[in-house]
Design an enzyme around this catalytic site. Structure first.
Site, PDB file in Angstrom:
ATOM      1  N   HIS A 122      60.475  32.310  12.729  1.00 60.12           N
ATOM      2  CA  HIS A 122      59.303  31.971  11.906  1.00 60.12           C
ATOM      3  C   HIS A 122      58.146  31.390  12.723  1.00 60.12           C
ATOM      4  O   HIS A 122      57.017  31.337  12.231  1.00 60.12           O
ATOM      5  CB  HIS A 122      59.677  30.975  10.814  1.00 60.12           C
ATOM      6  CG  HIS A 122      60.605  31.520   9.784  1.00 60.12           C
ATOM      7  ND1 HIS A 122      60.379  32.710   9.122  1.00 60.12           N
ATOM      8  CD2 HIS A 122      61.792  31.042   9.299  1.00 60.12           C
ATOM      9  CE1 HIS A 122      61.381  32.933   8.277  1.00 60.12           C
ATOM     10  NE2 HIS A 122      62.245  31.947   8.372  1.00 60.12           N
ATOM     11  N   ASP A 159      68.185  38.714   9.382  1.00 64.12           N
ATOM     12  CA  ASP A 159      68.131  37.445   8.664  1.00 64.12           C
ATOM     13  C   ASP A 159      67.594  37.698   7.257  1.00 64.12           C
ATOM     14  O   ASP A 159      66.792  38.610   7.033  1.00 64.12           O
ATOM     15  CB  ASP A 159      67.208  36.491   9.423  1.00 64.12           C
ATOM     16  CG  ASP A 159      67.250  35.059   8.902  1.00 64.12           C
ATOM     17  OD1 ASP A 159      67.894  34.216   9.548  1.00 64.12           O
ATOM     18  OD2 ASP A 159      66.618  34.781   7.857  1.00 64.12           O
TER      19      ASP A 159
END
Length: 310
Positions: A122, A159
């Site tokens: 992220h 993910d």
């Protein structure tokens, strides 16, 4: 198969109520030691150098992450906190990917798994977010590109959350392609199918409750053929296991066997195009039992593929 980790990665502590806990990594380490007592070559991850980080991160973010800290907790954003051990942990987590790339490119072993935290996918060029401080997989990809002159690096992300940081960093660089399936409606609410970048992006959103069949069909019908067409010289995997049915953060309802399946498929692809070279880095996964089982399934699938190809 090589496994990179470092004790400092257990010293990043975002607080007792935080899901990205040191216990996550300990569960992975314990499970791998128990499952493969003699089949893994354990390596201590070195710290990344500032120049390694500067390939993908702005100086201001590097300064923020590496800033000395005396307070028990520092709030970066609503979800992301640091502790006095976080800077060292982040350096070794990023350094693991660099060392792993060097090892597979120089022929020590074609397979490496980086059992490190904090996770990274992220973190954008300028912002730490979503539990992530530095983008470990992006640092590894940029190192592979610049150090070894690779023209076709694939970053594959299964993910349950979209790796917005990885996409942000490479979306205009056709040498690094980013492929992600992730649950629709989850943080960070990015990764749309229409995102094309420099023709190097493919995102497919999966609805909650998709389960094994839909996950496998999407990969078999679209994701894997697209990666195959790219012919990656090196395959990097953002290995998050929070799509597991027991994970509290999401609802994709996968099982450990699904992670073994996708790993087997990706490894076969790597053998076709990149001499079997795979560097995998731990990302999410917040149910300790599911995380341990899924990590063992992932590493086991790589080992079985390696043995079968020998």
């Amino acid at each position: 198969m090589l496994v990179y980790t470092h004790p400092s990665c257990l010293q990043h502590d975002p607080g007792p109520d935080h899901p990205e806990s040191p216990q996550r990594l300990q569960a992975v380490l314990d499970a791998l030691h128990a499952a493969f007592p003699a089949r893994l070559d354990w390596r201590q991850a070195p710290p990344a150098k500032r120049g390694d980080l500067a390939r993908v991160h702005d100086a201001e973010l590097i300064d923020l992450v590496l800033q000395a800290q005396t307070a028990n907790l520092r709030q970066i954003d609503m979800d992301t906190r640091t502790s006095p051990g976080s800077a060292t942990a982040a350096l070794h987590a990023a350094g693991a990917g660099i060392a792993a790339v060097d090892a597979v490119m120089l022929g020590e072993d074609p397979l490496a798994f980086c059992a490190v935290r904090p996770p990274g996918h992220h973190a954008t060029a300028s912002t730490a977010m979503g539990f992530c401080l530095l983008n470990n997989i992006a640092v590894a990809a940029a190192h592979a590109r610049d150090r070894y002159g690779l023209e076709r690096i694939a970053v594959v992300d299964f993910d349950v959350h979209h790796g917005n940081g990885t996409q942000d960093i490479f979306q205009l660089d056709p040498r690094v392609a980013y492929y992600s399936t992730h649950q629709a409606g989850l943080f960070p609410n990015s990764g749309l199918r229409r995102d094309r970048g420099a023709g190097n992006l493919l995102n497919i959103l999966l609805p909650p409750g998709s389960g094994s069949l839909r996950f496998r069909n999407v990969w078999a019908d679209e994701m894997l053929p697209t990666i195959d067409d790219f012919r990656p010289q090196l395959l990097l995997v953002s290995a998050g296991f929070d799509a597991h049915l027991r994970d509290p953060q999401a609802d994709l309802m996968l099982e450990a066997e699904d992670f073994a399946w996708i790993t087997t498929e990706l490894h076969a692809l790597a053998r076709r195009h990149g001499a079997g070279r795979v560097v995998s880095m731990l990302e999410g996964g917040y149910d300790l039992q599911a995380l341990a089982e899924s990590s063992v399934a992932h590493v086991g699938a790589l080992l079985e593929g390696q043995a079968g190809a020998a």
